[in-house]
Design a protein around this motif. Structure first.
Motif, mmCIF file in Angstrom:
data_model
loop_
_atom_site.group_PDB
_atom_site.id
_atom_site.type_symbol
_atom_site.label_atom_id
_atom_site.label_comp_id
_atom_site.label_asym_id
_atom_site.label_seq_id
_atom_site.Cartn_x
_atom_site.Cartn_y
_atom_site.Cartn_z
ATOM 1 N N MET A 38 -29.459 12.160 -55.774
ATOM 2 C CA MET A 38 -30.509 12.986 -56.003
ATOM 3 C C MET A 38 -30.601 14.115 -55.061
ATOM 4 N N VAL A 39 -30.302 13.799 -53.746
ATOM 5 C CA VAL A 39 -30.442 14.860 -52.642
ATOM 6 C C VAL A 39 -29.264 15.927 -52.874
ATOM 7 N N PHE A 40 -28.234 15.674 -53.270
ATOM 8 C CA PHE A 40 -27.215 16.486 -53.425
ATOM 9 C C PHE A 40 -27.316 17.611 -54.696
ATOM 10 N N THR A 41 -27.975 16.687 -55.669
ATOM 11 C CA THR A 41 -27.984 17.804 -56.960
ATOM 12 C C THR A 41 -29.187 18.320 -57.496
ATOM 13 N N TYR A 42 -30.207 18.473 -56.422
ATOM 14 C CA TYR A 42 -31.317 18.975 -57.250
ATOM 15 C C TYR A 42 -31.431 20.432 -57.269
ATOM 16 N N ASN A 74 -39.900 12.161 -58.447
ATOM 17 C CA ASN A 74 -39.591 13.027 -57.455
ATOM 18 C C ASN A 74 -38.501 13.983 -57.672
ATOM 19 N N TYR A 75 -37.618 13.363 -58.286
ATOM 20 C CA TYR A 75 -36.044 14.340 -58.610
ATOM 21 C C TYR A 75 -36.545 15.309 -59.345
ATOM 22 N N TYR A 76 -37.384 15.262 -60.400
ATOM 23 C CA TYR A 76 -37.851 15.935 -61.320
ATOM 24 C C TYR A 76 -38.710 17.361 -60.500
ATOM 25 N N LEU A 77 -39.398 16.835 -59.739
ATOM 26 C CA LEU A 77 -40.308 17.764 -58.750
ATOM 27 C C LEU A 77 -39.307 18.655 -58.000
ATOM 28 N N TRP A 78 -37.930 18.062 -57.417
ATOM 29 C CA TRP A 78 -37.277 18.840 -56.552
ATOM 30 C C TRP A 78 -36.429 19.900 -57.448
ATOM 31 N N CYS A 79 -36.211 19.280 -58.492
ATOM 32 C CA CYS A 79 -35.265 20.278 -59.566
ATOM 33 C C CYS A 79 -35.982 21.423 -59.852
ATOM 34 N N GLY A 80 -37.559 20.961 -60.119
ATOM 35 C CA GLY A 80 -38.469 22.257 -60.606
ATOM 36 C C GLY A 80 -38.678 23.108 -59.490
ATOM 37 N N MET A 81 -38.291 22.836 -58.239
ATOM 38 C CA MET A 81 -38.523 23.828 -57.171
ATOM 39 C C MET A 81 -37.729 25.121 -57.331
ATOM 40 N N GLY A 82 -36.625 24.889 -58.238
ATOM 41 C CA GLY A 82 -35.806 25.984 -58.655
ATOM 42 C C GLY A 82 -36.249 27.301 -59.400
ATOM 43 N N ARG A 83 -37.407 26.702 -59.873
ATOM 44 C CA ARG A 83 -38.165 27.735 -60.772
ATOM 45 C C ARG A 83 -38.715 28.951 -59.883
ATOM 46 N N SER A 84 -38.958 28.545 -58.434
ATOM 47 C CA SER A 84 -39.716 29.615 -57.686
ATOM 48 C C SER A 84 -38.581 30.055 -56.552
ATOM 49 N N ASP A 85 -38.636 31.508 -56.377
ATOM 50 C CA ASP A 85 -37.869 31.958 -55.387
ATOM 51 C C ASP A 85 -38.260 31.550 -54.074
ATOM 52 N N GLY A 86 -39.416 30.967 -53.850
ATOM 53 C CA GLY A 86 -39.803 30.792 -52.545
ATOM 54 C C GLY A 86 -39.646 29.442 -51.937
ATOM 55 N N ALA A 87 -39.031 28.526 -52.837
ATOM 56 C CA ALA A 87 -38.698 27.267 -52.530
ATOM 57 C C ALA A 87 -37.755 26.975 -51.527
ATOM 58 N N ILE A 94 -36.256 18.244 -48.082
ATOM 59 C CA ILE A 94 -36.001 16.984 -49.198
ATOM 60 C C ILE A 94 -35.423 15.901 -48.853
ATOM 61 N N LYS A 95 -34.248 16.149 -48.121
ATOM 62 C CA LYS A 95 -33.566 15.019 -47.661
ATOM 63 C C LYS A 95 -34.166 14.068 -47.046
ATOM 64 N N TYR A 96 -35.224 14.553 -46.050
ATOM 65 C CA TYR A 96 -36.029 13.435 -45.309
ATOM 66 C C TYR A 96 -36.790 12.630 -46.288
ATOM 67 N N ILE A 97 -37.458 13.344 -47.381
ATOM 68 C CA ILE A 97 -38.303 12.417 -48.030
ATOM 69 C C ILE A 97 -37.549 11.605 -48.733
ATOM 70 N N ALA A 98 -36.215 12.030 -49.217
ATOM 71 C CA ALA A 98 -35.335 10.997 -50.006
ATOM 72 C C ALA A 98 -35.006 9.901 -49.203
#
Lengths: 255, 272, 609, 40
Positions: free
Chosen positions: A50-54, C347-360, C367-371
């Motif tokens: 998950m961390v490597f592919t988000y 959570n993964y969906y949220l992290w992926c969704g951060m790609g929608r914003s340029d400020g992410a 993220i890795k610490y949350i993980a």
């Protein structure tokens, strides 16, 4: 130099895996069960993935070496090597898995089987849901007499129980090493501290043979104490077990 | 279409993983099968089992051994199978039984139909038995249980067992579980209490009752409550002159409620 | 012109709303009176009503269960009931959040919300008829395979079953007008009417669920009958049995989470098959909202479940121990795996969704610490109480008790872990919200410091409660300590959202959100959410029903069929898996059919010109 | 580290929050926890 992502991922997984083994088996001297380690690693792998592919760059970097291995013409030699090794490794793994071993099959005992609602103890049918330690109330009402009862319970324990359950109630008595399953450790927060007194009464009075079917194999060598002890002796011993370990029996009433 | 198939495969894989983990990842514990109901047992019970049930009832729930024992409070039953045939012909017999089996059943639920000489209630000239009806009151045996006791009596006295296991399953309520799970209601009347615990089988009050224990007609005049309490809870603590030890059951205190004990003591202490 | 009209409108709208609420209130409270009245009525009709009308629960034998064509009746009833329940949960939940989304759309006057709400309800309308079909099928299956049980239950619940049928008509009427009138009832007063219809729809739907819940909780905690099962004639007492409300709460919350996850899967499916950029953006946005609903409802779910379990304990300790300590203990390990899957994929969906914003970019480094924390907490949650040990390990440990892992196997550790997981999911969500914003208030730094302090103190408190009360105090406190833990979690989440709303007051946006800029992997996370939820519901349905063991109605009506045994977990998992596959196939059919209606074909030369 | 802008508010807030949470704990545990919602 920056480590490639794929290698990073592999290193993290290997680190966690050996970290578990080193911490548990070596430092803490408490082996981590292999069945549990497999599941732990499954979810750690999921987390690492998950961390490597988000995000897109991370994913691309992660799979780039794999892609290259499969598609890049210049990596032909490596490709051939990997394509030989992977099936061989899978075959070897299967062989090891299927090979007959001398290890006795896994046996799992449910340590806290659900008690029946009633049980026949001392020739009487008792309702385990309502059964209470007749002496427990003295703890408040008559502390002096309560102490005496605990002392008497201690005497019963020393005479009968400590050979297996140990003089520290830690399941490590003189005979403990010869028993499988090993005697219960009453000091552990996961044993008597989680149970009601009626449960202990049932287990002590009916012993190993009194275990229900779901707790099979009941290879427990716990004697059927109702054949040797009097009813009040068992109750006093229970008082002692809780008193000595400092646990209190589970109850649904408030203090 | 490709997307659709990927989704399908992904879904199947996920479900497959969950199912696989549940099947192979965790130990498969076979839950205990549903307990067999007691009433079903009766249908498949062998005669030996039935007799054994009778024996359990005779020694346990039936409280028969309280009197039918070597101390001679009631007739010995070791030869009752043979003796019974003679009883039927006895001119003093008033019952309606035609066979040994019927006689034994009758003697359990209507004990006064025939009273062995010397064992009747005092003052009734052996026409009334001190034994309670086992189908009623504190004992409360079911029809099937009475039959089991009769079978046991026939078997243990060496007579031919003629009892048939009742196949009418509904007749048997259970084997005594209910008595313990549902406590009887407390009794407020001392006379009823005495009847329930069959005190008059051994003690005489007002000229009625047995002679195994001391006469209680005026017990309150000579004994105080504390003595009486001890005498009920721990009968062998003091033995009145001329009476034997170990005659009175020791579990009276457990059998009655505290409130009942007090009522009984009030009553006895008042007998002056 | 502007004067009295708005007031009139608002007044009318409020009247209608009030009427709607009155209907709900009447429906909810009316049952008591209704049934009391009905009982009296019955009493007056026949003198012998009380004594002779209702018999005791029948005592069955194996012969009372018809064997039909070699089909296993239990599995048929099990699967059909499960399918019915899945669809019902979906159909019930969708109108709830469609209603909420419609209100949001009305308030913000953003038409996208209205369109999305309409699309949700369109999906649910096919599902609605499937629910009804499966419900009918379930009744048939019950009558065929368990005739005596059905007869017994229907003598007790005859009235409520009748009202149930009537309410189904009301539900259909409300749903059809709500759906087909969507475009007609637009703007001003008409929109209010439409909204009221939505409210009525939800009120009726919820009442339907409450009624059906009463029948099943009656089987678990029978009330209104004596020990032999003779019904006293008071239908309300039978409905309002001990476990009714705990189940109601649990199901209500779970249905919303479930509905959200299924709609999320719908959006994910549409996203994957979408052709244009605009379509992708739309379904990405829809998937995000569905996921948001699912997660919001998922967060309180462990607590609702905990409350239900505590009530089961309170009702019968034997049932409680069967639930948590006996054969079913391992089921909670499977449950932990599934809920962990839910949290991780959300959570993964949220992290992926951060790609929608340029400020992410500013936040991705955390993220890795949350993980790490999420996975760590999950491992604690998943550690079983009874470890599966090889003989070698058993010898090395000197017994089945593990000094490190043993204490992790019991409740306090798991409560702590789940609260930590929830808090970190909230942190993920906070990062997501912050991703596209730049705060402009002068005290940003101090605000962030306070924010961090809040999380630190909250987590420290949760861990303290877990360790201190979990391992060093009396058992009753072990259980009780979960309440301040939950409250801490809620305080932290609420406090953090409030604080953030102050920090980001008048904030600038980094750039416009790029809806549709999300990897396809994220859509699979949405699928995973839906599948895991479906399967989990099936599993929990099994245990809820399984703790009755060999009773149809606990302690009153015994199950004497050859299938009265409690199956092993593997067996149950297989049945649930088969049912889940059937359900997924039907859901894909529903998705497909929702799409067909918008397809138009114009065959050339077919029609007369 | 920016003491004035970050560490100080952090420390102050932490003290306040920890105290508040401990107060919450004490309150609830003294209300005997479960009876809050579980007792009928």
């Amino acid at each position: 130099m920056r480590i490639p992502k794929l290698l990073q991922a592999v290193l993290v997984l290997a680190g966690v895996y050996f970290g578990f083994i080193v911490v548990f088996d070596v430092i803490l001297d408490a082996v981590i069960p292999s069945s549990l380690l497999v599941m732990y690693m499954f979810f750690v792998t999921a987390g690492v993935f998950m961390v490597f592919t988000y995000d897109e760059e991370g994913t691309r970097e992660l799979v780039a070496p794999i892609k290259a291995l499969v598609e890049d013409p210049s990596k032909r030699v490596w490709r051939n090597i990997v394509f030989v090794i992977v099936p061989l490794a899978a075959g070897a793994g299967t062989y090891v898995q299927m090979q007959p071993s001398f290890e006795a099959p896994l046996e799992l005992r449910t340590i806290h089987p659900a008690p029946p609602s009633t049980a026949k103890i001392y020739g009487k049918r008792v309702n385990l849901l309502k059964l209470e330690n007749p002496f427990r109330k003295l703890e408040k009402e008559d502390p002096e007499q309560f102490r005496e009862l605990v002392e008497e319970g201690a005497a019963v324990y020393i005479e009968n129980c400590q050979y297996c359950h140990g003089d520290k109630l830690d399941g490590n008595g003189p005979y403990a090493a010869g028993l499988n399953p090993t005697p219960l450790n009453f000091q552990d927060v996961g044993t008597i501290a989680q149970l009601q007194e009626s449960y202990l009464f049932w287990r002590i009075a009916t012993g190993g043979p009194g275990l229900p079917k779901e707790a099979a194999p009941w290879i427990s060598s716990m004697p059927v104490w109702q054949n040797f002890l009097k009813e009040d002796e068992i109750w006093k011993t229970i008082l002692f077990l809780y008193d000595y370990t400092g646990h209190s029996p589970r109850s649904w009433g408030h203090e | 279409m490709r997307q659709f198939l990927t989704v399908v495969v992904f879904t199947l894989l996920t479900i497959g993983f969950f199912a696989g983990y549940s099947n192979f990842g965790i130990p498969q514990i076979e839950p205990a099968p549903p307990p067999k109901e007691e009433k079903l047992d009766l249908g498949s019970m062998t005669m030996d089992g039935f007799i054994a049930l009778g024996e359990r009832l005779f020694n346990g729930k039936g409280t028969c051994t309280l009197c039918h024992n070597a101390l001679g409070r009631a007739p010995e039953l070791a030869t009752v199978g043979e003796v019974a045939a003679g009883r039927l012909k006895d001119p003093r017999y008033e019952g309606e039984a035609g066979t040994v089996e019927e006689y034994l059943t009758e003697s359990l639920i209507d004990p006064s139909a025939f009273v062995v000489i010397g064992f009747g209630k005092k003052g009734t000239n052996d026409t009334e038995s001190p034994m309670p009806n086992v189908a009623s009151g504190g004992i409360g045996m079911s029809v099937a249980e009475v039959a089991a006791v009769v079978a046991y009596l026939q078997d243990s006295s060496g007579a031919e067992v003629t009892v048939e296991i009742p196949q009418d399953i509904g007749a048997q309520e259970d084997d005594g579980e209910e008595d313990e799970s549902e406590p009887r209601e407390a009794i407020g009347d001392p006379k009823e209490l005495m009847a329930l615990f069959t005190c008059d089988a051994c003690h005489m009050i007002g000229g009625e009752g047995g002679e195994v224990g001391p006469d209680l007609t005026q017990i309150g005049a000579s004994r105080d409550r504390d003595y009486l309490r001890r005498a009920i809870l721990d009968p062998n603590a003091d033995i009145a002159e001329g009476f034997e030890e170990d005659m009175m059951p020791e579990d009276m205190g457990e059998a009655m409620y505290v409130a009942e004990l007090e009522i009984l003591l009030d009553y006895l202490a008042g007998l002056k | 012109m502007n004067g009295p009209r708005p007031i009139l409108k608002t007044g009318l709208a409020l009247t209608i709303l009030g009427l709607g609420l009155a209907v709900v209130a009447l429906v909810l409270t009316g049952f008591g009176q209704f049934s009391a009245f009905a009982a009296e009525h019955a009493g007056a009709a026949g003198e012998a009503a009380a004594a002779g009308l209702y018999g005791p629960a029948p005592k069955l034998t194996a012969a009372d269960y018809p064997a039909i064509a070699g089909v296993n009746g239990r599995i048929v009833v099990w699967i059909v009931a499960q399918l019915h329940l899945w669809f019902a949960a979906f159909v019930l939940a969708v109108p709830i959040f469609v209603f909420i989304i419609e209100v949001i759309g009305m308030r913000t006057r953003d038409k996208r919300y209205d369109d999305m709400a309409y699309e949700f309800i369109k999906v649910s309308i096919t599902a609605y008829s499937l629910t009804a079909v499966l419900g009918g099928f379930l009744v048939f299956a019950l009558i065929l395979f368990y005739p005596h049980l059905f007869t017994y239950l229907s003598t007790i619940f005859s009235e409520s079953m009748f009202y149930y049928a009537l309410l189904f008509f009301a539900e259909s009427a409300a749903l059809y007008i709500y759906y087909y009138g969507w475009h007609w009832l637009q703007g001003g007063f008409k929109k209010w009417v439409h909204l009221t219809l939505g409210l009525v729809l939800n009120a009726v739907g919820t009442t339907l669920m409450l009624l059906a819940n009463a029948w099943l909780t009656f089987m678990m905690s029978p009330a209104g009958v004596d020990a032999a099962g003779v019904f006293g004639g008071d239908a309300w007492a039978a409905i309002h049995n001990f476990l009714w409300n705990p189940i109601n709460i649990h199901r209500f919350v779970a249905n919303i989470a479930y509905g959200g996850s299924i709609v999320g899967a719908y959006a994910a499916f549409k996203f994957l098959t979408a052709t244009g950029r605009q379509e992708r953006a739309h379904y990405d946005w829809m998937g995000y909202n569905a996921n948001f609903i699912a997660i919001c409802a998922l967060l309180p779910l462990p607590f609702a479940g905990y409350y239900l379990a505590a009530e089961i304990y309170a009702y019968s300790q034997q049932m409680g121990i069967t639930l948590m300590g006996g054969i079913f203990a391992w089921l909670f390990i499977i449950q932990a795996v599934l809920i962990g899957t839910l949290f991780l994929s959300a959570n993964y969906y949220l992290w992926c969704g951060m790609g929608r914003s340029d400020g992410a970019k500013r936040y991705t480094k955390y993220i890795k610490y949350i993980a790490i924390v999420l996975v760590g907490a999950f491992l604690v949650w998943f550690t079983p109480h009874t470890l599966v040990l090889t003989n070698e390990e058993l010898k090395a440990l000197g017994g089945p008790h593990h000094k490190i892992l043993g204490p992790l196997g019991i409740m306090p550790a798991k409560n702590t872990a789940v609260n930590v997981m929830i808090i970190f999911t909230a942190i993920s969500f906070m990062f997501y919200r912050r991703a596209n914003k730049i705060a402009t208030v002068p005290w940003v730094k101090a605000g962030n410091a306070i924010q961090v302090a809040l999380y630190t103190a909250g987590i420290a408190n949760i861990v303290f409660l877990g360790i201190y009360h979990g391992y060093f105090t009396n058992t009753v406190y072990k259980v009780a300590a979960s309440i301040p833990q939950v409250l801490t979690t809620l305080v932290v989440i609420a406090g953090s959202i409030t604080l953030d709303s102050f920090i980001y007051r008048g904030s600038k946006e980094v750039g416009s959100l790029q809806w549709g800029r999300i990897p396809e992997r994220a859509q699979y996370a949405l699928f995973l959410l839906a599948v895991a939820f479906t399967w989990l519901m099936g599993l929990m349905g099994y245990i809820r029903s399984g703790i009755r063991q060999h009773w149809h109605v606990v302690d009153i009506m015994r199950d004497a069929s050859p299938d009265a045994f409690t199956p092993t977990l593997g067996y149950a998992a297989n049945v649930v898996s088969v049912a889940a596959i059937i359900f997924m196939a039907m859901v894909i059919f529903v998705f497909w059919i929702a799409q067909v209606s918008s397809n138009k074909t114009l065959p050339a030369g077919y029609w007369k010109e | 580290m920016d003491t004035k802008g970050y560490v100080r508010p952090f420390a102050a807030a932490l003290v306040v929050f920890v105290a508040a949470f401990l107060l919450l704990d004490t309150l609830i545990m003294n209300m005997q926890g479960l009876s809050l919602i579980f007792d009928k």
